[in-house]
Design an enzyme around this catalytic site. Structure first.
Site, PDB file in Angstrom:
ATOM      1  N   LYS A   1     102.629  -1.151  12.080  1.00  0.00           N
ATOM      2  CA  LYS A   1     102.841  -2.328  11.237  1.00  0.00           C
ATOM      3  C   LYS A   1     101.553  -3.148  11.108  1.00  0.00           C
ATOM      4  O   LYS A   1     101.146  -3.502  10.011  1.00  0.00           O
ATOM      5  CB  LYS A   1     103.957  -3.212  11.821  1.00  0.00           C
ATOM      6  CG  LYS A   1     105.287  -2.501  12.008  1.00  0.00           C
ATOM      7  CD  LYS A   1     106.353  -3.424  12.595  1.00  0.00           C
ATOM      8  CE  LYS A   1     106.055  -3.945  13.995  1.00  0.00           C
ATOM      9  NZ  LYS A   1     106.026  -2.908  15.052  1.00  0.00           N
TER      10      LYS A   1
ATOM     11  N   ARG B   1     113.282  -9.751  13.909  1.00  0.00           N
ATOM     12  CA  ARG B   1     113.605  -8.721  14.887  1.00  0.00           C
ATOM     13  C   ARG B   1     115.061  -8.758  15.329  1.00  0.00           C
ATOM     14  O   ARG B   1     115.479  -7.927  16.130  1.00  0.00           O
ATOM     15  CB  ARG B   1     112.740  -8.924  16.140  1.00  0.00           C
ATOM     16  CG  ARG B   1     111.501  -8.022  16.220  1.00  0.00           C
ATOM     17  CD  ARG B   1     110.706  -8.495  17.421  1.00  0.00           C
ATOM     18  NE  ARG B   1     109.882  -7.519  18.038  1.00  0.00           N
ATOM     19  CZ  ARG B   1     108.569  -7.377  17.799  1.00  0.00           C
ATOM     20  NH1 ARG B   1     107.976  -8.088  16.875  1.00  0.00           N
ATOM     21  NH2 ARG B   1     107.864  -6.508  18.478  1.00  0.00           N
TER      22      ARG B   1
ATOM     23  N   ARG C   1      96.329   1.878  22.696  1.00  0.00           N
ATOM     24  CA  ARG C   1      95.914   0.855  21.724  1.00  0.00           C
ATOM     25  C   ARG C   1      94.938  -0.152  22.335  1.00  0.00           C
ATOM     26  O   ARG C   1      95.085  -0.586  23.472  1.00  0.00           O
ATOM     27  CB  ARG C   1      97.169   0.098  21.251  1.00  0.00           C
ATOM     28  CG  ARG C   1      96.865  -1.201  20.534  1.00  0.00           C
ATOM     29  CD  ARG C   1      98.010  -1.713  19.730  1.00  0.00           C
ATOM     30  NE  ARG C   1      99.193  -2.052  20.492  1.00  0.00           N
ATOM     31  CZ  ARG C   1     100.357  -2.374  19.940  1.00  0.00           C
ATOM     32  NH1 ARG C   1     100.496  -2.377  18.620  1.00  0.00           N
ATOM     33  NH2 ARG C   1     101.386  -2.673  20.703  1.00  0.00           N
TER      34      ARG C   1
ATOM     35  N   ARG D   1      96.421  -5.059  25.614  1.00  0.00           N
ATOM     36  CA  ARG D   1      97.543  -5.970  25.838  1.00  0.00           C
ATOM     37  C   ARG D   1      98.247  -5.669  27.152  1.00  0.00           C
ATOM     38  O   ARG D   1      98.463  -4.509  27.485  1.00  0.00           O
ATOM     39  CB  ARG D   1      98.551  -5.841  24.690  1.00  0.00           C
ATOM     40  CG  ARG D   1      98.145  -6.659  23.479  1.00  0.00           C
ATOM     41  CD  ARG D   1      98.944  -6.319  22.257  1.00  0.00           C
ATOM     42  NE  ARG D   1     100.389  -6.292  22.486  1.00  0.00           N
ATOM     43  CZ  ARG D   1     101.268  -6.048  21.532  1.00  0.00           C
ATOM     44  NH1 ARG D   1     100.859  -5.817  20.297  1.00  0.00           N
ATOM     45  NH2 ARG D   1     102.551  -6.023  21.804  1.00  0.00           N
TER      46      ARG D   1
ATOM     47  N   ARG E   1     110.653  -2.464  25.431  1.00  0.00           N
ATOM     48  CA  ARG E   1     110.469  -2.861  24.027  1.00  0.00           C
ATOM     49  C   ARG E   1     111.210  -1.917  23.087  1.00  0.00           C
ATOM     50  O   ARG E   1     111.782  -2.346  22.089  1.00  0.00           O
ATOM     51  CB  ARG E   1     108.972  -2.896  23.688  1.00  0.00           C
ATOM     52  CG  ARG E   1     108.269  -4.075  24.335  1.00  0.00           C
ATOM     53  CD  ARG E   1     106.794  -3.834  24.542  1.00  0.00           C
ATOM     54  NE  ARG E   1     106.060  -3.743  23.307  1.00  0.00           N
ATOM     55  CZ  ARG E   1     104.799  -3.319  23.224  1.00  0.00           C
ATOM     56  NH1 ARG E   1     104.150  -2.951  24.312  1.00  0.00           N
ATOM     57  NH2 ARG E   1     104.197  -3.269  22.061  1.00  0.00           N
TER      58      ARG E   1
HETATM   59  P1  ADP Z   1     102.500  -2.001  15.566  1.00  0.00           P
HETATM   60  O1  ADP Z   1     101.858  -3.211  14.929  1.00  0.00           O
HETATM   61  O2  ADP Z   1     103.612  -1.444  14.731  1.00  0.00           O
HETATM   62  O3  ADP Z   1     102.920  -2.236  16.978  1.00  0.00           O
HETATM   63  P2  ADP Z   1      99.789  -0.851  15.464  1.00  0.00           P
HETATM   64  O4  ADP Z   1      99.414  -0.987  14.028  1.00  0.00           O
HETATM   65  O5  ADP Z   1      99.161  -1.775  16.427  1.00  0.00           O
HETATM   66  O6  ADP Z   1     101.401  -0.849  15.616  1.00  0.00           O
HETATM   67  O7  ADP Z   1      99.473   0.663  15.890  1.00  0.00           O
HETATM   68  C1  ADP Z   1      99.670   1.103  17.244  1.00  0.00           C
HETATM   69  C2  ADP Z   1      98.509   2.014  17.647  1.00  0.00           C
HETATM   70  O8  ADP Z   1      98.573   3.235  16.908  1.00  0.00           O
HETATM   71  C3  ADP Z   1      97.116   1.447  17.362  1.00  0.00           C
HETATM   72  O9  ADP Z   1      96.267   1.852  18.423  1.00  0.00           O
HETATM   73  C4  ADP Z   1      96.716   2.061  16.035  1.00  0.00           C
HETATM   74  O10 ADP Z   1      95.283   2.232  15.953  1.00  0.00           O
HETATM   75  C5  ADP Z   1      97.408   3.414  16.093  1.00  0.00           C
HETATM   76  N1  ADP Z   1      97.914   3.863  14.777  1.00  0.00           N
HETATM   77  C6  ADP Z   1      98.447   3.093  13.793  1.00  0.00           C
HETATM   78  N2  ADP Z   1      98.853   3.861  12.747  1.00  0.00           N
HETATM   79  C7  ADP Z   1      98.592   5.150  13.094  1.00  0.00           C
HETATM   80  C8  ADP Z   1      98.784   6.422  12.437  1.00  0.00           C
HETATM   81  N3  ADP Z   1      99.355   6.503  11.234  1.00  0.00           N
HETATM   82  N4  ADP Z   1      98.379   7.535  13.103  1.00  0.00           N
HETATM   83  C9  ADP Z   1      97.819   7.439  14.340  1.00  0.00           C
HETATM   84  N5  ADP Z   1      97.609   6.287  15.001  1.00  0.00           N
HETATM   85  C10 ADP Z   1      97.988   5.150  14.389  1.00  0.00           C
HETATM   86  P1  ADP Z   2     104.653  -4.625  18.830  1.00  0.00           P
HETATM   87  O1  ADP Z   2     103.288  -4.084  18.839  1.00  0.00           O
HETATM   88  O2  ADP Z   2     105.471  -4.157  19.966  1.00  0.00           O
HETATM   89  O3  ADP Z   2     105.341  -4.513  17.506  1.00  0.00           O
HETATM   90  P2  ADP Z   2     104.351  -7.540  18.688  1.00  0.00           P
HETATM   91  O4  ADP Z   2     102.940  -7.910  18.793  1.00  0.00           O
HETATM   92  O5  ADP Z   2     105.004  -7.620  17.359  1.00  0.00           O
HETATM   93  O6  ADP Z   2     104.551  -6.101  19.318  1.00  0.00           O
HETATM   94  O7  ADP Z   2     105.217  -8.387  19.717  1.00  0.00           O
HETATM   95  C1  ADP Z   2     104.853  -8.495  21.074  1.00  0.00           C
HETATM   96  C2  ADP Z   2     105.924  -9.243  21.844  1.00  0.00           C
HETATM   97  O8  ADP Z   2     106.067 -10.567  21.298  1.00  0.00           O
HETATM   98  C3  ADP Z   2     107.323  -8.650  21.747  1.00  0.00           C
HETATM   99  O9  ADP Z   2     107.557  -7.627  22.700  1.00  0.00           O
HETATM  100  C4  ADP Z   2     108.202  -9.894  22.002  1.00  0.00           C
HETATM  101  O10 ADP Z   2     108.194 -10.240  23.377  1.00  0.00           O
HETATM  102  C5  ADP Z   2     107.427 -10.974  21.272  1.00  0.00           C
HETATM  103  N1  ADP Z   2     107.853 -11.100  19.850  1.00  0.00           N
HETATM  104  C6  ADP Z   2     107.067 -10.892  18.758  1.00  0.00           C
HETATM  105  N2  ADP Z   2     107.766 -11.105  17.627  1.00  0.00           N
HETATM  106  C7  ADP Z   2     109.025 -11.443  18.016  1.00  0.00           C
HETATM  107  C8  ADP Z   2     110.218 -11.778  17.323  1.00  0.00           C
HETATM  108  N3  ADP Z   2     110.271 -11.786  15.971  1.00  0.00           N
HETATM  109  N4  ADP Z   2     111.321 -12.081  18.058  1.00  0.00           N
HETATM  110  C9  ADP Z   2     111.296 -12.073  19.392  1.00  0.00           C
HETATM  111  N5  ADP Z   2     110.212 -11.765  20.124  1.00  0.00           N
HETATM  112  C10 ADP Z   2     109.075 -11.464  19.446  1.00  0.00           C
END
Ligand code: ADP
Ligand code: ADP
Ligand code: ZN
Length: 214
Positions: free
Chosen positions: A13, A88, A127, A161, A172
């Site tokens: 995302k 969420r 990551r 993180r 999660r």
């Molecule tokens: P989210 O925001 O949904 O938690 P991230 O965008 O941070 O996910 O992506 C999680 C990890 O996977 C990061 O280290 C990112 O560089 C990697 N990543 C994201 N998209 C892809 C993909 N299509 N293929 C391989 N690795 C990816």
């Molecule tokens: P991810 O890479 O897992 O998608 P985020 O960066 O979006 O993680 O979120 C990290 C943490 O922040 C979550 O595990 C939760 O504890 C909190 N969080 C983020 N967004 C929300 C939300 N919309 N509702 C509840 N908790 C949230």
């Protein structure tokens, strides 16, 4: 255009949101990033959220709805918003619908990013992000071109993180399936859902999202 990127932790995302920001000048609203800023700044919300986030559980609806509600008061949201990691829960989805309606903003599309659990764990545990500009990287899938130097801003301090470990990640994922995945049906019923294959290469996912938004 206002869209939601919906998907489990690690689905990509944040990666796709940053691409949309660069390409289309949209604004990325990541509740995860906002909460991490609050933790770093030591605010009251940050203090309440830290332990919950480290364990991989969800912060209360009240806190995140409050954060988003306040952020939507800024004028820059008029140019288009990407909601990343919000809503969420069903309560958050209802609250977002009300907030947008009150501001006369539409919700144009909800893009579900599908990815299987093993891949998600691999992604999240590898990551890291740039401390200078927030660009996301991965130890296997997306290394900086020059080792230890951010492609985007040239900084050389990277962040990992505390919740990107396997234990917190399992919590999660459970929270995602239990609390967040019902939103897939919720938005499907509203006719705004499109799905993309989050396991594809980053560029391919970008193309699928563009196709879904057209
Ligand atoms: P989210 O925001 O949904 O938690 P991230 O965008 O941070 O996910 O992506 C999680 C990890 O996977 C990061 O280290 C990112 O560089 C990697 N990543 C994201 N998209 C892809 C993909 N299509 N293929 C391989 N690795 C990816
Ligand atoms: P991810 O890479 O897992 O998608 P985020 O960066 O979006 O993680 O979120 C990290 C943490 O922040 C979550 O595990 C939760 O504890 C909190 N969080 C983020 N967004 C929300 C939300 N919309 N509702 C509840 N908790 C949230
Ligand atoms: Zn950088």
């Amino acid at each position: 255009m206002n869209i939601i990127l919906l998907g489990p932790p690690g689905a990509g995302k944040g990666t796709q949101a940053r691409i949309l920001v660069e390409r289309d000048g949209m604004v990325q609203l990541s509740t995860g990033d906002m909460l991490r800023s609050a933790v770093a700044a030591g605010t009251e919300i940050g203090k309440q959220a830290k332990a919950v986030m480290d364990a991989g559980a969800l912060v209360t609806d009240e806190i995140v709805i409050g954060i988003i509600s306040e952020r939507l008061e800024q004028p820059d949201v008029k140019g288009g918003v990407i909601f990343d990691g919000f809503p969420r829960t069903l309560a958050q989805a209802d609250a977002l619908g009300e907030l947008l309606a009150r501001k006369g903003m539409a919700l144009d599309s909800v893009v579900e990013m599908r990815c299987d659990d093993d891949e998600l764990v691999t992604r999240v545990t590898g990551r890291f992000t740039c401390g200078g500009c927030g660009e996301g990287y991965h130890t296997t899938f997306k290394q900086p071109a020059a080792e230890g130097v951010c492609d985007k801003c040239g900084a050389s301090d990277f962040k990992y993180r505390p919740d990107d470990n396997e234990d917190a990640m399992r919590t999660r994922l459970l929270a995602y399936y239990k609390e967040t995945s019902p939103l897939i049906g919720y938005y499907h019923a509203k006719g705004s859902l499109a799905a993309v294959d989050g396991t594809a290469e980053i560029d391919e996912v970008t193309a699928q999202i563009a196709a879904a938004l057209n």
